[in-house]
Design a protein around this motif. Structure first.
Motif, PDB file in Angstrom:
ATOM      1  N   LEU A 124      -8.377  -1.351  -3.171  1.00  0.00           N
ATOM      2  CA  LEU A 124      -7.616  -2.284  -3.663  1.00  0.00           C
ATOM      3  C   LEU A 124      -6.206  -2.095  -3.701  1.00  0.00           C
ATOM      4  O   LEU A 124      -5.223  -2.894  -3.514  1.00  0.00           O
ATOM      5  N   ALA A 125      -5.502  -0.810  -3.739  1.00  0.00           N
ATOM      6  CA  ALA A 125      -4.277  -0.226  -3.627  1.00  0.00           C
ATOM      7  C   ALA A 125      -3.848  -0.535  -2.094  1.00  0.00           C
ATOM      8  O   ALA A 125      -2.736  -0.779  -1.880  1.00  0.00           O
ATOM      9  N   ALA A 126      -4.748  -0.211  -1.187  1.00  0.00           N
ATOM     10  CA  ALA A 126      -4.603  -0.402   0.087  1.00  0.00           C
ATOM     11  C   ALA A 126      -4.333  -1.756   0.296  1.00  0.00           C
ATOM     12  O   ALA A 126      -3.372  -2.032   1.141  1.00  0.00           O
ATOM     13  N   SER A 127      -4.897  -2.738  -0.114  1.00  0.00           N
ATOM     14  CA  SER A 127      -4.910  -4.015   0.175  1.00  0.00           C
ATOM     15  C   SER A 127      -3.826  -4.894  -0.434  1.00  0.00           C
ATOM     16  O   SER A 127      -3.467  -5.982   0.216  1.00  0.00           O
ATOM     17  N   VAL A 128      -3.333  -4.496  -1.808  1.00  0.00           N
ATOM     18  CA  VAL A 128      -2.247  -5.099  -2.144  1.00  0.00           C
ATOM     19  C   VAL A 128      -0.665  -4.644  -1.937  1.00  0.00           C
ATOM     20  O   VAL A 128       0.352  -5.231  -2.147  1.00  0.00           O
ATOM     21  N   LEU A 129      -0.712  -3.177  -1.602  1.00  0.00           N
ATOM     22  CA  LEU A 129       0.643  -2.856  -1.261  1.00  0.00           C
ATOM     23  C   LEU A 129       0.890  -2.896   0.261  1.00  0.00           C
ATOM     24  O   LEU A 129      -0.079  -3.197   1.028  1.00  0.00           O
ATOM     25  N   PRO A 130       2.383  -2.847   0.522  1.00  0.00           N
ATOM     26  CA  PRO A 130       2.732  -3.298   1.761  1.00  0.00           C
ATOM     27  C   PRO A 130       2.039  -1.904   2.828  1.00  0.00           C
ATOM     28  O   PRO A 130       2.032  -0.813   2.397  1.00  0.00           O
ATOM     29  N   PRO A 131       1.593  -2.543   4.157  1.00  0.00           N
ATOM     30  CA  PRO A 131       1.139  -1.330   4.835  1.00  0.00           C
ATOM     31  C   PRO A 131       2.261  -0.431   5.368  1.00  0.00           C
ATOM     32  O   PRO A 131       3.173  -0.473   5.479  1.00  0.00           O
ATOM     33  N   ARG A 132       1.536   0.833   5.558  1.00  0.00           N
ATOM     34  CA  ARG A 132       2.391   1.937   5.788  1.00  0.00           C
ATOM     35  C   ARG A 132       2.109   2.779   7.182  1.00  0.00           C
ATOM     36  O   ARG A 132       1.182   3.375   7.191  1.00  0.00           O
ATOM     37  N   GLU A 133       2.991   2.055   7.911  1.00  0.00           N
ATOM     38  CA  GLU A 133       2.436   2.822   9.511  1.00  0.00           C
ATOM     39  C   GLU A 133       2.955   3.867  10.097  1.00  0.00           C
ATOM     40  O   GLU A 133       2.689   4.456  11.092  1.00  0.00           O
ATOM     41  N   GLY A 134       4.313   4.123   9.790  1.00  0.00           N
ATOM     42  CA  GLY A 134       5.033   5.296  10.248  1.00  0.00           C
ATOM     43  C   GLY A 134       4.310   6.723  10.134  1.00  0.00           C
ATOM     44  O   GLY A 134       3.617   6.692   9.220  1.00  0.00           O
ATOM     45  N   PRO A 135       4.266   7.512  11.094  1.00  0.00           N
ATOM     46  CA  PRO A 135       3.573   9.017  10.725  1.00  0.00           C
ATOM     47  C   PRO A 135       4.150   9.843   9.627  1.00  0.00           C
ATOM     48  O   PRO A 135       3.553  10.655   8.960  1.00  0.00           O
ATOM     49  N   GLU A 136       5.459   9.472   9.147  1.00  0.00           N
ATOM     50  CA  GLU A 136       6.046  10.162   8.028  1.00  0.00           C
ATOM     51  C   GLU A 136       6.029   9.656   6.556  1.00  0.00           C
ATOM     52  O   GLU A 136       6.324   9.971   5.715  1.00  0.00           O
ATOM     53  N   ASP A 137       5.445   8.176   6.592  1.00  0.00           N
ATOM     54  CA  ASP A 137       5.382   7.476   5.497  1.00  0.00           C
ATOM     55  C   ASP A 137       4.158   8.024   4.377  1.00  0.00           C
ATOM     56  O   ASP A 137       3.337   8.589   4.994  1.00  0.00           O
ATOM     57  N   PRO A 138       4.638   8.205   3.189  1.00  0.00           N
ATOM     58  CA  PRO A 138       3.493   8.959   2.359  1.00  0.00           C
ATOM     59  C   PRO A 138       2.323   7.978   2.210  1.00  0.00           C
ATOM     60  O   PRO A 138       2.408   6.766   2.492  1.00  0.00           O
ATOM     61  N   ARG A 139       1.438   8.555   1.740  1.00  0.00           N
ATOM     62  CA  ARG A 139       0.037   8.030   1.723  1.00  0.00           C
ATOM     63  C   ARG A 139      -0.040   7.311   0.158  1.00  0.00           C
ATOM     64  O   ARG A 139       1.053   7.412  -0.592  1.00  0.00           O
ATOM     65  N   ILE A 140      -0.887   5.973   0.218  1.00  0.00           N
ATOM     66  CA  ILE A 140      -0.966   5.318  -1.046  1.00  0.00           C
ATOM     67  C   ILE A 140      -1.735   6.022  -2.028  1.00  0.00           C
ATOM     68  O   ILE A 140      -2.791   6.339  -1.707  1.00  0.00           O
ATOM     69  N   TRP A 141      -1.222   6.596  -3.157  1.00  0.00           N
ATOM     70  CA  TRP A 141      -2.279   6.979  -4.115  1.00  0.00           C
ATOM     71  C   TRP A 141      -2.144   5.907  -5.228  1.00  0.00           C
ATOM     72  O   TRP A 141      -1.238   5.794  -5.945  1.00  0.00           O
ATOM     73  N   ALA A 142      -3.559   5.570  -5.463  1.00  0.00           N
ATOM     74  CA  ALA A 142      -3.972   4.546  -6.395  1.00  0.00           C
ATOM     75  C   ALA A 142      -3.310   5.124  -7.996  1.00  0.00           C
ATOM     76  O   ALA A 142      -3.002   4.362  -8.636  1.00  0.00           O
ATOM     77  N   ASP A 143      -3.403   6.281  -8.098  1.00  0.00           N
ATOM     78  CA  ASP A 143      -2.782   6.743  -9.365  1.00  0.00           C
ATOM     79  C   ASP A 143      -1.352   6.276  -9.756  1.00  0.00           C
ATOM     80  O   ASP A 143      -0.951   6.238 -10.793  1.00  0.00           O
ATOM     81  N   ASP A 144      -0.858   6.402  -8.414  1.00  0.00           N
ATOM     82  CA  ASP A 144       0.943   5.852  -8.852  1.00  0.00           C
ATOM     83  C   ASP A 144       1.104   4.383  -8.894  1.00  0.00           C
ATOM     84  O   ASP A 144       2.366   4.159  -9.423  1.00  0.00           O
ATOM     85  N   HIS A 145      -0.037   3.641  -9.134  1.00  0.00           N
ATOM     86  CA  HIS A 145       0.240   2.212  -9.267  1.00  0.00           C
ATOM     87  C   HIS A 145      -0.684   1.679 -10.281  1.00  0.00           C
ATOM     88  O   HIS A 145      -1.341   0.584 -10.129  1.00  0.00           O
TER      89      HIS A 145
END
Length: 207
Positions: A186-207
Motif C-alpha cells: 500500500l505504501a509503495a502504491s500511494v507514495l511517489p516512486p523513488r528511483e534514485g540509488p540514494e533515495d531512502p526506502r519507503i517505510w510503512a511505519d513512517d506513513h
C-alpha cells in the motif's frame, strides 16, 4: 551420496581412498617380491592403483556435488513453501514450525516484510543476510527479514536495500506477516516512486 547424507565431508572420503590405496599397494608389493615378479610389475601395479583411485575420486566428487545441489534445491523449495504460508496467513503455529524445521529455518520472534520490483531483486537474499526468505512473483519480489532490536537495524536494512525501489512493512510476529506485506504494498502504491540509488526506502511505519 551416502557420505553426504551421513554428514561426512568429501575430504574424509578421499582420505579413506588414499589410505586404502596405500594398504593395497603395500600388500601387492609384498606378494610381488615374494613371488620374484620384478620391479616393473610393482611399478605397474602402483600406477594402476593410482589411476583407479583417481577415477573413483572423480566419480565420488561428482556424486557428492550432485547430492549437495539436490539438498540445496529441496531446502529452497521448502523455504518458498514456508514463505507462501506466512504471507497467506493460513497456517497455525504448529504447522509453521514444522514446515520451518523441514526448511532448516528458525522462525524469528519478529520480522519485517520487504517488497520491491522483481527486476531489482538480483542478489537480494545474499545482500539481506542469513535467515532471509525471498520469493519472486510476477511483478515483485517479497523478502521476509528477521527484525533485529539493535539501534543500527534500520540503517543496515536501509543500506542493503539501496537502489532497489523497496518498501518495508511494519515489524511483527509471524501472524502479522500478511498485514506487513499489505501495508508495504500500500505504501509503495500511494507514495511517489523513488528511483534514485540514494533515495531512502519507503517505510510503512513512517506513513
Amino acid at each position: 551420496s551416502g557420505e553426504f547424507r551421513q554428514g561426512r565431508s568429501m575430504d574424509a572420503l578421499l582420505s579413506a581412498y588414499r589410505m586404502g590405496a596405500r594398504v593395497t599397494f603395500r600388500e601387492m608389493s609384498r606378494v610381488s617380491v615374494e613371488h620374484h615378479l620384478g620391479q616393473t610389475v610393482v611399478v605397474d601395479l602402483g600406477e594402476s592403483i593410482l589411476a583407479y583411485i583417481d577415477e573413483l575420486s572423480a566419480v565420488s566428487a561428482e556424486a557428492y556435488a550432485f547430492e549437495q545441489s539436490e539438498r540445496a534445491g529441496a531446502v529452497d523449495r521448502r523455504r518458498t513453501e514456508l514463505l507462501d504460508l506466512l504471507l497467506l496467513g493460513q497456517a497455525d503455529e504448529a504447522a509453521l514450525r514444522q514446515t520451518a524445521t523441514m526448511a532448516d529455518w528458525s522462525l524469528p520472534q519478529r520480522m519485517v516484510v520487504v517488497t520491491l520490483p522483481v527486476n531489482r531483486s538480483a542478489g537480494l537474499r545474499i545482500r539481506l543476510g542469513p535467515g532471509t526468505l525471498v520469493i519472486e512473483r510476477e511483478t515483485d519480489a517479497v523478502a521476509l527479514v528477521p527484525a533485529r532490536k539493535s539501534t543500527s537495524a534500520r540503517a543496515d536494512l536501509e543500506k542493503a536495500l539501496r537502489g532497489r525501489g523497496a518498501a518495508v512493512g511494519p515489524a511483527g510476529g509471524w501472524e502479522k506477516v500478511p498485514d506487513s506485506l499489505r501495508l508495504a504494498v500500500l505504501a509503495a502504491s500511494v507514495l511517489p516512486p523513488r528511483e534514485g540509488p540514494e533515495d531512502p526506502r519507503i517505510w510503512a511505519d513512517d506513513h
